[in-house]
Design a protein around this motif. Sequence first.
Motif, PDB file in Angstrom:
ATOM      1  N   ARG A 128      53.511  42.563  26.926  1.00  0.00           N
ATOM      2  CA  ARG A 128      53.499  43.764  27.771  1.00  0.00           C
ATOM      3  C   ARG A 128      52.126  44.435  27.830  1.00  0.00           C
ATOM      4  NH1 ARG A 128      56.489  45.068  23.276  1.00  0.00           N
ATOM      5  NH2 ARG A 128      55.593  46.664  21.976  1.00  0.00           N
ATOM      6  N   ARG A 129      51.255  44.155  26.874  1.00  0.00           N
ATOM      7  CA  ARG A 129      49.895  44.712  26.886  1.00  0.00           C
ATOM      8  C   ARG A 129      48.933  43.674  27.439  1.00  0.00           C
ATOM      9  NH1 ARG A 129      49.799  47.816  21.102  1.00  0.00           N
ATOM     10  NH2 ARG A 129      51.302  49.383  21.720  1.00  0.00           N
ATOM     11  N   PHE A 130      47.900  44.134  28.139  1.00  0.00           N
ATOM     12  CA  PHE A 130      46.902  43.212  28.663  1.00  0.00           C
ATOM     13  C   PHE A 130      46.099  42.635  27.505  1.00  0.00           C
ATOM     14  CE2 PHE A 130      47.752  45.768  32.445  1.00  0.00           C
ATOM     15  CZ  PHE A 130      48.002  44.752  33.343  1.00  0.00           C
ATOM     16  N   HIS A 131      45.872  41.309  27.541  1.00  0.00           N
ATOM     17  CA  HIS A 131      45.220  40.639  26.435  1.00  0.00           C
ATOM     18  C   HIS A 131      44.612  39.320  26.904  1.00  0.00           C
ATOM     19  CE1 HIS A 131      49.162  38.770  26.793  1.00  0.00           C
ATOM     20  NE2 HIS A 131      48.641  37.706  26.203  1.00  0.00           N
ATOM     21  N   ALA A 132      43.753  38.740  26.074  1.00  0.00           N
ATOM     22  CA  ALA A 132      43.250  37.381  26.233  1.00  0.00           C
ATOM     23  C   ALA A 132      43.666  36.630  24.972  1.00  0.00           C
ATOM     24  CB  ALA A 132      41.741  37.364  26.388  1.00  0.00           C
ATOM     25  N   ASP A 133      44.110  35.405  25.142  1.00  0.00           N
ATOM     26  CA  ASP A 133      44.623  34.627  24.022  1.00  0.00           C
ATOM     27  C   ASP A 133      43.509  33.834  23.334  1.00  0.00           C
ATOM     28  OD1 ASP A 133      47.495  35.218  24.360  1.00  0.00           O
ATOM     29  OD2 ASP A 133      47.189  34.243  26.288  1.00  0.00           O
ATOM     30  N   TYR A 134      43.789  33.358  22.148  1.00  0.00           N
ATOM     31  CA  TYR A 134      42.829  32.554  21.393  1.00  0.00           C
ATOM     32  C   TYR A 134      43.174  31.066  21.515  1.00  0.00           C
ATOM     33  CZ  TYR A 134      40.714  36.694  19.494  1.00  0.00           C
ATOM     34  OH  TYR A 134      40.035  37.882  19.375  1.00  0.00           O
ATOM     35  N   VAL A 135      43.216  30.608  22.762  1.00  0.00           N
ATOM     36  CA  VAL A 135      43.354  29.184  23.076  1.00  0.00           C
ATOM     37  C   VAL A 135      42.239  28.864  24.061  1.00  0.00           C
ATOM     38  CG1 VAL A 135      45.847  29.101  22.683  1.00  0.00           C
ATOM     39  CG2 VAL A 135      44.992  29.634  24.961  1.00  0.00           C
ATOM     40  N   THR A 136      41.995  27.581  24.324  1.00  0.00           N
ATOM     41  CA  THR A 136      40.916  27.240  25.245  1.00  0.00           C
ATOM     42  C   THR A 136      41.265  27.586  26.691  1.00  0.00           C
ATOM     43  OG1 THR A 136      41.742  24.979  25.279  1.00  0.00           O
ATOM     44  CG2 THR A 136      39.892  25.454  23.806  1.00  0.00           C
ATOM     45  N   TYR A 137      42.411  27.136  27.121  1.00  0.00           N
ATOM     46  CA  TYR A 137      42.909  27.421  28.466  1.00  0.00           C
ATOM     47  C   TYR A 137      44.389  27.723  28.360  1.00  0.00           C
ATOM     48  CZ  TYR A 137      38.677  25.171  30.178  1.00  0.00           C
ATOM     49  OH  TYR A 137      37.376  24.840  30.431  1.00  0.00           O
ATOM     50  N   ARG A 138      44.919  28.446  29.331  1.00  0.00           N
ATOM     51  CA  ARG A 138      46.358  28.710  29.383  1.00  0.00           C
ATOM     52  C   ARG A 138      46.776  28.720  30.844  1.00  0.00           C
ATOM     53  NH1 ARG A 138      48.977  32.558  25.354  1.00  0.00           N
ATOM     54  NH2 ARG A 138      49.132  30.535  24.350  1.00  0.00           N
ATOM     55  N   MET A 139      47.793  27.912  31.158  1.00  0.00           N
ATOM     56  CA  MET A 139      48.349  27.906  32.507  1.00  0.00           C
ATOM     57  C   MET A 139      49.649  28.711  32.490  1.00  0.00           C
ATOM     58  SD  MET A 139      49.263  24.794  35.086  1.00  0.00           S
ATOM     59  CE  MET A 139      50.939  24.485  34.575  1.00  0.00           C
ATOM     60  N   LEU A 140      49.754  29.645  33.416  1.00  0.00           N
ATOM     61  CA  LEU A 140      50.923  30.517  33.494  1.00  0.00           C
ATOM     62  C   LEU A 140      51.506  30.490  34.892  1.00  0.00           C
ATOM     63  CD1 LEU A 140      49.313  33.617  31.753  1.00  0.00           C
ATOM     64  CD2 LEU A 140      50.999  32.107  30.739  1.00  0.00           C
ATOM     65  N   THR A 141      52.810  30.479  34.962  1.00  0.00           N
ATOM     66  CA  THR A 141      53.503  30.681  36.229  1.00  0.00           C
ATOM     67  C   THR A 141      54.850  31.328  35.945  1.00  0.00           C
ATOM     68  OG1 THR A 141      54.165  29.688  38.327  1.00  0.00           O
ATOM     69  CG2 THR A 141      54.601  28.403  36.371  1.00  0.00           C
ATOM     70  N   THR A 142      55.260  32.212  36.815  1.00  0.00           N
ATOM     71  CA  THR A 142      56.553  32.860  36.716  1.00  0.00           C
ATOM     72  C   THR A 142      57.449  32.242  37.779  1.00  0.00           C
ATOM     73  OG1 THR A 142      55.477  34.908  36.046  1.00  0.00           O
ATOM     74  CG2 THR A 142      57.768  35.081  36.739  1.00  0.00           C
ATOM     75  N   TYR A 143      58.582  31.708  37.354  1.00  0.00           N
ATOM     76  CA  TYR A 143      59.521  31.096  38.299  1.00  0.00           C
ATOM     77  C   TYR A 143      60.522  32.099  38.841  1.00  0.00           C
ATOM     78  CZ  TYR A 143      57.668  26.671  36.698  1.00  0.00           C
ATOM     79  OH  TYR A 143      56.828  25.630  36.398  1.00  0.00           O
ATOM     80  N   HIS A 144      60.827  33.109  38.048  1.00  0.00           N
ATOM     81  CA  HIS A 144      61.821  34.103  38.457  1.00  0.00           C
ATOM     82  C   HIS A 144      61.481  35.444  37.813  1.00  0.00           C
ATOM     83  CE1 HIS A 144      65.716  35.870  39.366  1.00  0.00           C
ATOM     84  NE2 HIS A 144      65.746  36.285  38.116  1.00  0.00           N
ATOM     85  N   GLY A 145      61.611  36.502  38.581  1.00  0.00           N
ATOM     86  CA  GLY A 145      61.413  37.842  38.044  1.00  0.00           C
ATOM     87  C   GLY A 145      60.000  38.359  38.220  1.00  0.00           C
ATOM     88  N   ALA A 146      59.715  39.452  37.521  1.00  0.00           N
ATOM     89  CA  ALA A 146      58.409  40.107  37.605  1.00  0.00           C
ATOM     90  C   ALA A 146      57.326  39.167  37.100  1.00  0.00           C
ATOM     91  CB  ALA A 146      58.412  41.394  36.785  1.00  0.00           C
ATOM     92  N   ALA A 147      56.336  38.887  37.945  1.00  0.00           N
ATOM     93  CA  ALA A 147      55.305  37.902  37.626  1.00  0.00           C
ATOM     94  C   ALA A 147      54.177  38.515  36.795  1.00  0.00           C
ATOM     95  CB  ALA A 147      54.749  37.295  38.914  1.00  0.00           C
ATOM     96  N   ILE A 148      53.265  37.635  36.401  1.00  0.00           N
ATOM     97  CA  ILE A 148      52.119  38.001  35.571  1.00  0.00           C
ATOM     98  C   ILE A 148      51.219  39.006  36.295  1.00  0.00           C
ATOM     99  CG2 ILE A 148      50.016  37.072  34.469  1.00  0.00           C
ATOM    100  CD1 ILE A 148      52.626  36.189  33.153  1.00  0.00           C
ATOM    101  N   GLN A 149      50.688  39.953  35.529  1.00  0.00           N
ATOM    102  CA  GLN A 149      49.686  40.886  36.019  1.00  0.00           C
ATOM    103  C   GLN A 149      48.368  40.558  35.333  1.00  0.00           C
ATOM    104  OE1 GLN A 149      51.658  44.527  34.812  1.00  0.00           O
ATOM    105  NE2 GLN A 149      52.241  44.919  36.927  1.00  0.00           N
ATOM    106  N   TRP A 150      47.248  40.892  35.982  1.00  0.00           N
ATOM    107  CA  TRP A 150      45.949  40.642  35.370  1.00  0.00           C
ATOM    108  C   TRP A 150      44.934  41.692  35.797  1.00  0.00           C
ATOM    109  CZ3 TRP A 150      41.888  39.389  38.657  1.00  0.00           C
ATOM    110  CH2 TRP A 150      42.231  38.984  39.944  1.00  0.00           C
ATOM    111  N   VAL A 151      43.921  41.861  34.942  1.00  0.00           N
ATOM    112  CA  VAL A 151      42.815  42.783  35.217  1.00  0.00           C
ATOM    113  C   VAL A 151      41.519  42.143  34.738  1.00  0.00           C
ATOM    114  CG1 VAL A 151      44.204  44.899  35.034  1.00  0.00           C
ATOM    115  CG2 VAL A 151      43.052  44.013  33.019  1.00  0.00           C
ATOM    116  N   ARG A 152      40.421  42.524  35.366  1.00  0.00           N
ATOM    117  CA  ARG A 152      39.100  42.098  34.879  1.00  0.00           C
ATOM    118  C   ARG A 152      38.700  43.087  33.793  1.00  0.00           C
ATOM    119  NH1 ARG A 152      37.087  38.280  38.215  1.00  0.00           N
ATOM    120  NH2 ARG A 152      37.981  38.196  40.291  1.00  0.00           N
TER     121      ARG A 152
END
Length: 89
Positions: free
Chosen positions: A11-35
Amino acid sequence: MQQRQPLDACRRFHADYVTYRMLTTYHGAAIQWVRSEAPPAIEQMRAGEVAIFKERPMLDEAPILHGSRPIAGTGETRLLSVIDPVIAD
Protein backbone atom coordinates in the motif's frame (compact mmCIF):
# COMPACT_ATOMS: atom_id res chain seq x y z
CA MET A 1 6.01 -22.05 -3.05
CA GLN A 2 5.88 -18.41 -1.99
CA GLN A 3 3.41 -17.49 0.74
CA ARG A 4 0.46 -15.33 -0.15
CA GLN A 5 0.79 -11.72 1.06
CA PRO A 6 -2.05 -9.80 2.71
CA LEU A 7 -4.29 -7.73 0.41
CA ASP A 8 -2.61 -4.44 1.28
CA ALA A 9 1.01 -5.64 1.42
CA CYS A 10 2.16 -2.95 -1.05
CA ARG A 11 0.00 0.00 0.00
CA ARG A 12 3.00 2.35 0.37
CA PHE A 13 5.06 3.50 -2.60
CA HIS A 14 8.38 1.65 -2.68
CA ALA A 15 11.18 0.19 -4.81
CA ASP A 16 12.09 -3.44 -4.27
CA TYR A 17 15.52 -5.00 -3.78
CA VAL A 18 15.44 -7.21 -6.88
CA THR A 19 17.01 -6.55 -10.27
CA TYR A 20 13.78 -6.31 -12.25
CA ARG A 21 10.12 -6.87 -11.42
CA MET A 22 7.28 -7.41 -13.88
CA LEU A 23 3.83 -6.48 -12.58
CA THR A 24 0.38 -6.75 -14.04
CA THR A 25 -3.06 -6.59 -12.47
CA TYR A 26 -5.61 -8.94 -14.00
CA HIS A 27 -8.57 -7.87 -11.89
CA GLY A 28 -9.32 -4.98 -9.57
CA ALA A 29 -7.47 -1.80 -8.67
CA ALA A 30 -4.23 -1.77 -10.67
CA ILE A 31 -0.70 -0.72 -9.74
CA GLN A 32 0.05 2.94 -9.07
CA TRP A 33 3.45 4.55 -9.58
CA VAL A 34 5.32 7.82 -9.01
CA ARG A 35 8.70 9.19 -10.02
CA SER A 36 10.67 9.49 -6.78
CA GLU A 37 12.57 12.64 -7.81
CA ALA A 38 9.51 14.56 -9.07
CA PRO A 39 6.66 16.26 -7.21
CA PRO A 40 4.04 13.68 -6.24
CA ALA A 41 1.89 12.88 -9.27
CA ILE A 42 0.33 9.46 -8.89
CA GLU A 43 -0.05 7.54 -12.14
CA GLN A 44 -2.47 4.61 -12.35
CA MET A 45 -2.06 1.58 -14.59
CA ARG A 46 -5.15 -0.16 -15.93
CA ALA A 47 -5.95 -3.82 -15.41
CA GLY A 48 -4.17 -5.83 -18.11
CA GLU A 49 -1.30 -3.37 -18.60
CA VAL A 50 2.19 -4.72 -17.92
CA ALA A 51 5.08 -2.81 -16.34
CA ILE A 52 8.70 -3.85 -15.87
CA PHE A 53 10.41 -1.88 -13.14
CA LYS A 54 14.18 -1.66 -12.72
CA GLU A 55 14.65 -1.87 -9.02
CA ARG A 56 17.23 -0.50 -6.58
CA PRO A 57 20.26 -2.69 -7.46
CA MET A 58 20.01 -1.75 -11.17
CA LEU A 59 19.80 2.02 -10.89
CA ASP A 60 22.18 4.92 -10.62
CA GLU A 61 19.29 7.39 -10.61
CA ALA A 62 16.25 7.53 -8.35
CA PRO A 63 13.82 4.67 -8.93
CA ILE A 64 10.19 4.81 -9.99
CA LEU A 65 8.19 3.85 -6.91
CA HIS A 66 5.15 1.59 -7.14
CA GLY A 67 2.35 0.47 -4.87
CA SER A 68 -1.27 -0.66 -4.77
CA ARG A 69 -4.27 1.24 -3.47
CA PRO A 70 -5.51 -0.35 -0.21
CA ILE A 71 -8.60 -2.52 -0.66
CA ALA A 72 -8.89 -4.35 2.69
CA GLY A 73 -12.36 -3.95 4.14
CA THR A 74 -13.84 -2.50 0.92
CA GLY A 75 -15.15 -5.75 -0.55
CA GLU A 76 -12.94 -5.23 -3.62
CA THR A 77 -10.70 -7.99 -4.90
CA ARG A 78 -7.43 -7.87 -6.85
CA LEU A 79 -5.54 -10.44 -8.89
CA LEU A 80 -1.94 -9.33 -9.31
CA SER A 81 0.93 -11.14 -11.03
CA VAL A 82 4.50 -10.43 -9.88
CA ILE A 83 7.42 -11.99 -11.74
CA ASP A 84 11.02 -11.64 -10.56
CA PRO A 85 14.03 -13.09 -12.42
CA VAL A 86 15.70 -16.22 -11.13
CA ILE A 87 19.33 -15.55 -10.24
CA ALA A 88 21.58 -18.58 -10.73
CA ASP A 89 24.32 -19.09 -8.14
